[in-house]
Write an enzyme that holds these catalytic residues in place. Structure first.
Site, PDB file in Angstrom:
ATOM      1  N   GLU B  29       3.206  11.855 -86.427  1.00  0.00           N
ATOM      2  CA  GLU B  29       4.205  11.581 -87.458  1.00  0.00           C
ATOM      3  C   GLU B  29       4.722  10.150 -87.301  1.00  0.00           C
ATOM      4  O   GLU B  29       5.162   9.780 -86.204  1.00  0.00           O
ATOM      5  CB  GLU B  29       5.362  12.581 -87.317  1.00  0.00           C
ATOM      6  N   LEU B  58       4.292  16.431 -91.431  1.00  0.00           N
ATOM      7  CA  LEU B  58       5.251  16.815 -90.387  1.00  0.00           C
ATOM      8  C   LEU B  58       4.855  18.211 -89.908  1.00  0.00           C
ATOM      9  O   LEU B  58       5.311  19.210 -90.453  1.00  0.00           O
ATOM     10  CB  LEU B  58       6.656  16.804 -90.992  1.00  0.00           C
ATOM     11  N   SER B  59       4.005  18.297 -88.917  1.00  0.00           N
ATOM     12  CA  SER B  59       3.236  19.515 -88.737  1.00  0.00           C
ATOM     13  C   SER B  59       2.674  19.569 -87.313  1.00  0.00           C
ATOM     14  O   SER B  59       1.506  19.321 -87.082  1.00  0.00           O
ATOM     15  CB  SER B  59       2.103  19.452 -89.778  1.00  0.00           C
ATOM     16  N   GLU B  60       3.539  19.886 -86.345  1.00  0.00           N
ATOM     17  CA  GLU B  60       3.132  19.750 -84.936  1.00  0.00           C
ATOM     18  C   GLU B  60       1.934  20.615 -84.580  1.00  0.00           C
ATOM     19  O   GLU B  60       1.042  20.189 -83.851  1.00  0.00           O
ATOM     20  CB  GLU B  60       4.296  20.064 -83.987  1.00  0.00           C
ATOM     21  N   GLN B  82       6.515  13.572 -81.625  1.00  0.00           N
ATOM     22  CA  GLN B  82       7.549  12.539 -81.701  1.00  0.00           C
ATOM     23  C   GLN B  82       8.606  12.636 -80.590  1.00  0.00           C
ATOM     24  O   GLN B  82       9.055  11.624 -80.070  1.00  0.00           O
ATOM     25  CB  GLN B  82       8.213  12.617 -83.069  1.00  0.00           C
ATOM     26  N   PHE B  83       8.982  13.857 -80.248  1.00  0.00           N
ATOM     27  CA  PHE B  83       9.891  14.091 -79.119  1.00  0.00           C
ATOM     28  C   PHE B  83       9.434  15.376 -78.434  1.00  0.00           C
ATOM     29  O   PHE B  83       8.947  16.299 -79.106  1.00  0.00           O
ATOM     30  CB  PHE B  83      11.346  14.256 -79.588  1.00  0.00           C
ATOM     31  N   HIS B 129      16.065  16.171 -78.291  1.00  0.00           N
ATOM     32  CA  HIS B 129      15.464  14.848 -78.131  1.00  0.00           C
ATOM     33  C   HIS B 129      15.569  14.358 -76.688  1.00  0.00           C
ATOM     34  O   HIS B 129      15.338  13.190 -76.418  1.00  0.00           O
ATOM     35  CB  HIS B 129      16.158  13.821 -79.033  1.00  0.00           C
TER      36      HIS B 129
END
Lengths: 403, 325
Positions: B29, B58-60, B82-83, B129
């Site tokens: 992402e 947006l699709s882990e 991302q995190f 996060h």
């Protein structure tokens, strides 16, 4: 006497007054209208910006009637091949069930009733295409080239049954429902990046359409217009949960619309319809025109697996009604009408299938147990020190019941 | 030699590996045009194009799942989560497939995949996060887990991770991303996975840390040094597979050890390290091995996070305890 000029004069004046009044009125009205429109919002009536339809494809009905205008072009030989694969699939399936009941096989997921959905779709694949099965695709897998012995080997608890032969571009069975979908999309993406003109087909069931990975995989495939065909065998039962608990949608095929590509529902017990839909979708994929979702409406005649008892949750009448729509039976009727089937031919096909399956059983049961080292061997390309140590301790006999 | 931050060092490693091997692709992402939320992939999109540096939905789960399929097809995907707090959606793909496909297919398929993800606290970030979930991944057979501590380390370890034939989770301590600069060679070098490094030598106590915890640990070692106590600081580098030999040798020498991690205490990696020390060096120990860790609580939000994260003072206290046992 009327003074015309006066009338004219007053008339003009009156006209002016009227005109002024009109202007005043219009400007007041339009100010009011503006104010009112500000208050109410502008007039923006709802309009339809998207409609959709879902096609249903049936070519061969349960009585063996065929719409020859729709029938895919298949030679007599190819039609017989379809029949022979379906018979072999059912023979293997029945044998696997019996072996489990005799204690000679572990848990097994029967495909009884779904032969057309599997054989029809896999028959449309090229050897260079890739295939990602779920866990109920024995029929598709043997057609792709997996020796039937390996199906039995896998379900008997031997991982060597999952070692897909080199050259056969298939993934092993995937058990967690729907999780193979993004992986298949990934292979399709890789093929696209490489410029390979191949397609990927992945199998899934009705239950899988409720999973997040169904959404993530189909969405990804849609966004990147990937060469992948999602072959959904809607057998209407996910263990004991009926289709009505998986979705409120009228069809599963329509879910494709939301991802921006085509979805079609076919009679999943009609091998011609399945083959035609799969062939067209695969050709579309190979030509770079993106993914397709094919919903094969079929029925799981057997239990979910040999560990299940479907009579606990569904009516015998429902099963009976679907037995009448049997995929092999209807193809047989069609072929008999065309002079492609007679009792002698059937005996020959059935015997060949039985012999093949018996040979597979014999072969499988003669295979020595796997080497216990295999527990460790494939964890990494090269075993890390700690794992080597665990293996060596194990091989020395630490805690081994059989030593 | 240029002094680089960890962000710059990782970026350089990615760039060089992509130049070296056309099978390496970067996806995730915001990794493309934006260059990543931490700018780790900055400039790669412009250099390699949208076929090799890919902004995904947006699709882990799909990011990891798709990467597995690409890896099976012959690519070497470097996926970014991302995190670390967002990896849970992809855990099924990691645990059920990435880590197992070699075993399941008996070597017919394998999964040369790197999943990069910033991890850990200390940057005043919102919930999800700031977590340290390495133990979940270390507990998964078939995955390798790496956590670099400095820019130099990050570049060399990432090169090895990209070239590894198996899935590697590359946990980047986001607190270190821009906190320190050090000399990082432009030339190619790699640091082998599965080997830890002795950051400072000492004879009195062994301190084991990784990622962002290396800095407070080094500070604690310096404070102890002022009091004449020699600390041997081990930078674990690879969390799975562990390099027992270096650890055991050091503990046999110093006879005392403290393990520092910011993840929760129970079943944290510290517990595994202590078990191995007990198995292989129990009779050398002069004191029970101490742990300085996060608490068995949810990671607090920024206003309280400094209490949660181990610092040099807590490490010094633990060293004092093992010295005075």
């Amino acid at each position: 006497m009327i003074n015309c000029s006066r009338i004219k004069k007053y008339g003009n004046k009156f006209k002016i007054i009227l005109e002024n009044a009109r202007v005043t009125f219009i400007s007041r009205w339009s100010r009011r209208a503006e104010k009112s429109s500000r208050e109410k919002g502008a007039a923006m009536p709802k309009k339809t910006i998207q409609t959709f339809q879902v096609e249903w494809l049936q070519i061969l009905d349960e009585h063996g009637n065929c719409d020859e205008t729709l029938r895919p072009s298949l030679s007599d030989k190819e039609i017989q091949k379809l029949y022979e694969w379906m018979v072999l699939t059912r023979t293997l399936d029945e044998k696997a069930f019996k072996l489990q009941r005799e204690g000679r096989l572990g848990t097994y997921a029967s495909i009884l009733g779904q032969e057309a959905a599997q054989v029809g779709s896999a028959f449309a694949l090229q050897p260079s295409d890739w295939m990602f099965p779920s866990f109920r695709e024995a029929g598709a897998s043997i057609l792709r080239g997996l020796p039937p012995r390996m199906i039995l080997q896998y379900w008997s608890g031997d991982e060597r049954g999952s070692q897909i032969p080199e050259g056969q571009n298939d993934f092993p069975i995937t058990i967690p429902v729907g999780t193979q979908i993004p992986i298949a999309a990934g292979a399709a993406w890789a093929a696209k990046l490489r410029g390979d003109r191949i397609a990927v087909m992945t199998y899934l069931g009705d239950g899988a359409t409720s999973k997040g990975d169904f959404h993530e995989g189909l969405n990804f495939a849609g966004v990147f217009s990937l060469p992948v065909v999602f072959l959904c065998q809607n057998n209407q039962w996910a263990i004991s949960v009926p289709l009505s608990r998986q979705t409120r949608s009228k069809t599963l095929a329509q879910k494709a619309i939301a991802y921006g590509f085509d979805g079609i529902q076919v009679d999943g017990n009609d091998v011609f319809a399945v083959y035609k839909a799969a062939k067209e979708a695969l050709e579309k994929a190979r030509a770079g025109h993106g993914p397709t979702l094919i919903e094969c409406l079929t029925y799981r005649i057997g239990d979910h697996t040999t560990a299940d008892d479907a009579s606990r949750y569904r009516k015998a009448e429902e099963v009976e009604a679907w037995r009448k729509k049997d995929p092999i039976d209807r193809l047989k009727k069609y072929m008999a009408n065309k002079g492609l089937w007679n009792e002698a031919y059937h005996q020959q096909v059935a015997t060949a299938a039985r012999e093949k399956v018996e040979a597979a059983v014999k072969e499988e049961e003669a295979i020595p147990l796997p080497d216990p080292k295999d527990i460790f061997r494939y964890t990494f390309g090269e075993l890390p020190e700690e794992l080597k140590q665990q293996m060596e301790n194990f091989l020395r006999g630490d805690g081994r019941p059989d030593l | 030699m240029a002094k680089l931050t960890m962000v710059e060092a990782i970026n350089l490693a990615l760039k060089q590996e992509m130049e070296r091997d056309p099978a390496v692709v970067v996806l995730g992402e915001d990794v493309g045009k934006s260059g990543g939320v931490f700018r780790v992939t900055q400039g790669l999109f412009e250099r390699f194009g949208d076929g090799r540096v890919v902004d995904t939905p947006l699709s882990e789960s799909a990011i990891v799942g798709v990467s597995i399929g690409m890896a099976a097809y012959g690519f070497r995907p470097v996926a970014e989560i991302q995190f670390e707090g967002f990896v849970y959606g992809a855990m099924e793909q990691l645990i059920s497939h990435a880590s197992r496909i070699r075993t399941r297919s008996r070597g017919r398929y394998h999964c040369p995949l790197v999943v990069r993800m910033p991890y850990g606290g200390g940057i005043r970030a919102p919930e999800h996060h700031s977590e340290s979930n390495e133990a979940l991944l270390v507990h998964t057979p078939g995955l390798k887990v790496v956590a670099p501590s400095t820019p130099y380390e990050a570049k060399g370890l990432l090169v090895s991770a990209v070239r590894d034939p198996d899935p590697v989770i590359f946990m980047e301590p986001k607190r270190v991303y821009r906190a320190i600069k050090e000399e990082v060679p432009e030339e190619e070098y790699s640091i082998p996975l599965g080997q830890c490094r002795i950051a400072t030598e000492g004879k009195d106590v062994t301190l084991i840390a990784w990622g962002a915890m290396l800095q407070p640990t080094l500070k604690a070692a310096a404070l102890m040094g002022e009091r004449g106590i020699g600390s041997e600081v081990i930078d674990l580098r690879t969390l799975s597979p562990l390099d027992d030999d270096t650890i055991i040798e050091s503990v046999k020498k110093t006879k005392r050890a403290v393990i520092i991690h910011e993840a929760p205490r129970t079943c944290g990696l510290g517990a595994e390290l202590i078990a191995r020390i007990n198995e292989k060096a129990l009779l050398y120990l002069e004191a029970p091995v101490e742990r300085v860790t996060g608490f068995d609580t949810v990671m607090p939000l920024p206003k309280l996070e400094q209490h949660y994260l181990p610092n040099a003072e807590r490490v010094v206290e633990a060293i004092d305890r093992v010295l005075s046992f």
